[in-house]
Motif scaffolding. Structure first.
Motif, PDB file in Angstrom:
ATOM      1  N   GLU A   1       0.709  -1.133   0.207  1.00  0.00           N
ATOM      2  CA  GLU A   1      -0.109  -0.028  -0.168  1.00  0.00           C
ATOM      3  C   GLU A   1       0.882   1.595   0.066  1.00  0.00           C
ATOM      4  O   GLU A   1       0.987   2.229  -0.486  1.00  0.00           O
ATOM      5  CB  GLU A   1      -0.532   0.232   1.139  1.00  0.00           C
ATOM      6  CG  GLU A   1      -2.363  -0.907   1.623  1.00  0.00           C
ATOM      7  CD  GLU A   1      -2.571  -1.213   2.310  1.00  0.00           C
ATOM      8  OE1 GLU A   1      -4.257  -1.569   2.284  1.00  0.00           O
ATOM      9  OE2 GLU A   1      -1.953  -1.207   3.072  1.00  0.00           O
ATOM     10  N   ILE A   2       1.887   1.575   0.973  1.00  0.00           N
ATOM     11  CA  ILE A   2       3.177   2.492   0.840  1.00  0.00           C
ATOM     12  C   ILE A   2       3.612   2.667  -0.137  1.00  0.00           C
ATOM     13  O   ILE A   2       2.963   3.464  -1.110  1.00  0.00           O
ATOM     14  CB  ILE A   2       3.731   1.888   1.875  1.00  0.00           C
ATOM     15  CG1 ILE A   2       3.495   2.227   2.788  1.00  0.00           C
ATOM     16  CG2 ILE A   2       5.183   3.231   1.656  1.00  0.00           C
ATOM     17  CD1 ILE A   2       3.981   1.774   4.298  1.00  0.00           C
ATOM     18  N   LEU A   3       3.947   1.755  -0.989  1.00  0.00           N
ATOM     19  CA  LEU A   3       4.870   1.520  -2.631  1.00  0.00           C
ATOM     20  C   LEU A   3       3.730   2.504  -3.356  1.00  0.00           C
ATOM     21  O   LEU A   3       4.038   3.158  -4.489  1.00  0.00           O
ATOM     22  CB  LEU A   3       5.120   0.749  -2.896  1.00  0.00           C
ATOM     23  CG  LEU A   3       4.896  -0.688  -3.349  1.00  0.00           C
ATOM     24  CD1 LEU A   3       4.343  -0.648  -4.851  1.00  0.00           C
ATOM     25  CD2 LEU A   3       5.629  -1.817  -3.018  1.00  0.00           C
TER      26      LEU A   3
ATOM     27  N   ASP B   1       5.030  -2.976 -13.936  1.00  0.00           N
ATOM     28  CA  ASP B   1       4.575  -3.053 -15.016  1.00  0.00           C
ATOM     29  C   ASP B   1       2.990  -2.576 -13.781  1.00  0.00           C
ATOM     30  O   ASP B   1       2.017  -3.498 -13.814  1.00  0.00           O
ATOM     31  CB  ASP B   1       3.761  -4.296 -16.014  1.00  0.00           C
ATOM     32  CG  ASP B   1       2.933  -4.410 -17.003  1.00  0.00           C
ATOM     33  OD1 ASP B   1       2.700  -2.721 -16.640  1.00  0.00           O
ATOM     34  OD2 ASP B   1       2.957  -4.644 -17.863  1.00  0.00           O
ATOM     35  N   TRP B   2       2.894  -1.528 -14.118  1.00  0.00           N
ATOM     36  CA  TRP B   2       2.207  -0.567 -13.344  1.00  0.00           C
ATOM     37  C   TRP B   2       0.640  -0.953 -14.220  1.00  0.00           C
ATOM     38  O   TRP B   2      -0.338  -1.485 -12.929  1.00  0.00           O
ATOM     39  CB  TRP B   2       2.357   0.582 -13.040  1.00  0.00           C
ATOM     40  CG  TRP B   2       1.051   2.147 -12.574  1.00  0.00           C
ATOM     41  CD1 TRP B   2       0.297   2.542 -12.359  1.00  0.00           C
ATOM     42  CD2 TRP B   2       1.337   1.409 -10.900  1.00  0.00           C
ATOM     43  NE1 TRP B   2      -0.322   2.769 -11.654  1.00  0.00           N
ATOM     44  CE2 TRP B   2       0.231   2.684 -11.223  1.00  0.00           C
ATOM     45  CE3 TRP B   2       1.611   1.249  -9.763  1.00  0.00           C
ATOM     46  CZ2 TRP B   2      -0.621   2.473  -9.065  1.00  0.00           C
ATOM     47  CZ3 TRP B   2       1.754   1.805  -8.277  1.00  0.00           C
ATOM     48  CH2 TRP B   2       0.085   2.642  -8.596  1.00  0.00           C
ATOM     49  N   THR B   3       0.414  -0.780 -14.808  1.00  0.00           N
ATOM     50  CA  THR B   3      -0.556  -0.644 -15.509  1.00  0.00           C
ATOM     51  C   THR B   3      -0.959  -2.133 -15.542  1.00  0.00           C
ATOM     52  O   THR B   3      -2.768  -2.481 -15.017  1.00  0.00           O
ATOM     53  CB  THR B   3      -0.343  -0.679 -17.161  1.00  0.00           C
ATOM     54  OG1 THR B   3       0.006   0.613 -17.702  1.00  0.00           O
ATOM     55  CG2 THR B   3      -1.605  -0.629 -17.865  1.00  0.00           C
TER      56      THR B   3
ATOM     57  N   ASP C   1       9.255  -5.115  -7.534  1.00  0.00           N
ATOM     58  CA  ASP C   1      10.477  -4.359  -7.572  1.00  0.00           C
ATOM     59  C   ASP C   1      11.175  -3.899  -8.910  1.00  0.00           C
ATOM     60  O   ASP C   1      11.440  -4.689  -9.611  1.00  0.00           O
ATOM     61  CB  ASP C   1      11.138  -4.421  -6.817  1.00  0.00           C
ATOM     62  CG  ASP C   1      12.327  -3.498  -6.130  1.00  0.00           C
ATOM     63  OD1 ASP C   1      11.531  -1.639  -6.583  1.00  0.00           O
ATOM     64  OD2 ASP C   1      13.931  -3.970  -6.183  1.00  0.00           O
ATOM     65  N   ASN C   2      11.182  -2.272  -8.867  1.00  0.00           N
ATOM     66  CA  ASN C   2      11.893  -2.248  -9.816  1.00  0.00           C
ATOM     67  C   ASN C   2      12.891  -0.999  -9.734  1.00  0.00           C
ATOM     68  O   ASN C   2      13.317   0.120 -10.608  1.00  0.00           O
ATOM     69  CB  ASN C   2      11.171  -2.132 -11.585  1.00  0.00           C
ATOM     70  CG  ASN C   2      11.867  -1.718 -12.683  1.00  0.00           C
ATOM     71  OD1 ASN C   2      13.378  -1.950 -12.706  1.00  0.00           O
ATOM     72  ND2 ASN C   2      11.996  -0.698 -13.428  1.00  0.00           N
TER      73      ASN C   2
ATOM     74  N   HIS D   1       5.938   8.305 -10.536  1.00  0.00           N
ATOM     75  CA  HIS D   1       7.158   7.770 -11.230  1.00  0.00           C
ATOM     76  C   HIS D   1       6.764   5.547 -11.242  1.00  0.00           C
ATOM     77  O   HIS D   1       7.358   4.825 -10.947  1.00  0.00           O
ATOM     78  CB  HIS D   1       8.224   7.616 -10.030  1.00  0.00           C
ATOM     79  CG  HIS D   1       9.514   8.189 -10.748  1.00  0.00           C
ATOM     80  ND1 HIS D   1       9.818   8.781 -11.490  1.00  0.00           N
ATOM     81  CD2 HIS D   1       9.240   9.779  -9.460  1.00  0.00           C
ATOM     82  CE1 HIS D   1      11.088   9.503 -11.004  1.00  0.00           C
ATOM     83  NE2 HIS D   1      10.409  10.703 -10.198  1.00  0.00           N
ATOM     84  N   PHE D   2       6.254   5.540 -12.019  1.00  0.00           N
ATOM     85  CA  PHE D   2       5.145   4.284 -12.682  1.00  0.00           C
ATOM     86  C   PHE D   2       6.036   3.465 -13.223  1.00  0.00           C
ATOM     87  O   PHE D   2       6.202   1.854 -12.681  1.00  0.00           O
ATOM     88  CB  PHE D   2       3.932   4.732 -13.464  1.00  0.00           C
ATOM     89  CG  PHE D   2       3.118   4.975 -13.031  1.00  0.00           C
ATOM     90  CD1 PHE D   2       2.413   4.986 -12.167  1.00  0.00           C
ATOM     91  CD2 PHE D   2       3.326   6.275 -13.962  1.00  0.00           C
ATOM     92  CE1 PHE D   2       1.556   5.956 -11.819  1.00  0.00           C
ATOM     93  CE2 PHE D   2       2.277   7.119 -13.277  1.00  0.00           C
ATOM     94  CZ  PHE D   2       0.971   7.262 -12.607  1.00  0.00           C
TER      95      PHE D   2
END
Length: 217
Positions: free
Chosen positions: A5-7, A22-24, A30-31, A16-17
């Motif tokens: 939830e924090i990230l 792969d945010w979408t 982690d990247n 900063h996706f």
């Protein structure tokens, strides 16, 4: 709040996706985000004038094995053998102490030697399995997955969010002006939290984190 939830909050609010895989498609592997969060967590640790990592941890030392990996203990305050509901304290010795020992002797350990940051040796060599209790500064390992937790993620997640944003400004944007604004805010909040704990301690209230008693002295 959880680490996940924090990230997600940090990434959504900073845009900063690319810091997750792969945010979408909701792949939050982690990247780069954990590097920012770990830097933020350590910043909060260093700048908070209270020992939030004073804890107790148990290890089992096996028969005839006198070397023990004590990760994540950073500073040892005491080592005890737990036996028959009693705690027997071991004496700390310097490495040179081994020169005067019969290192083949077996028995109940009475002394320990810290070999390096992660390792201790016990003497005499354990003649059976023993449970060791170590008290000291025991730090959370680095955040590596969404199920991890730290003192800050549990107790003050909003500060960890702000500190992570500050690290993004510093490391990705090189924006020192915005970094300083975050820093001023964070340091003010750390002072407020510290004063709160001091007031609770002086009034006789007890605040704990895991097994460690927060101590302002």
């Amino acid at each position: 709040m959880t680490i996940l939830e924090i990230l997600k909050t940090v990434i959504k609010e900073t845009g900063h996706f690319e810091l997750v895989k792969d945010w979408t498609n909701q792949d939050y592997t982690d990247n780069g985000i954990y590097r920012m969060m770990n830097s933020a967590n350590k910043y909060l640790d260093v700048n908070f004038p209270m020992d939030v990592y004073n804890k107790t941890i148990e290890f089992v030392i096996k028969k005839y094995v006198n070397t023990l990996d004590i990760t994540p203990v950073k500073f040892i305050k005491g080592i005890f053998i737990k036996e028959n509901n009693k705690l027997l304290m071991l004496s700390p010795k310097l490495l040179e102490y081994k020169n005067n020992l019969d290192i083949s002797q077996n028995g109940k350990p009475a002394v320990f030697i810290r070999i390096d940051e992660k390792t201790i040796e016990l003497f005499p060599i354990p003649d059976k399995n023993y449970t060791l209790i170590i008290t000291g500064n025991i730090y959370n390992p680095d955040i590596t997955n969404p199920n991890d937790e730290t003192f800050w993620s549990i107790n003050y997640p909003e500060l960890l969010i702000d500190a992570t944003k500050m690290m993004i400004e510093l490391n990705l944007h090189r924006n020192f002006e915005t970094k300083l604004r975050y820093e001023e805010h964070i340091l003010r909040q750390l002072k407020v939290i510290y004063n709160k704990y001091c007031t609770e301690e002086w009034s006789g209230a007890k605040e704990t984190y895991e097994k460690g008693l927060l101590n302002t002295k």
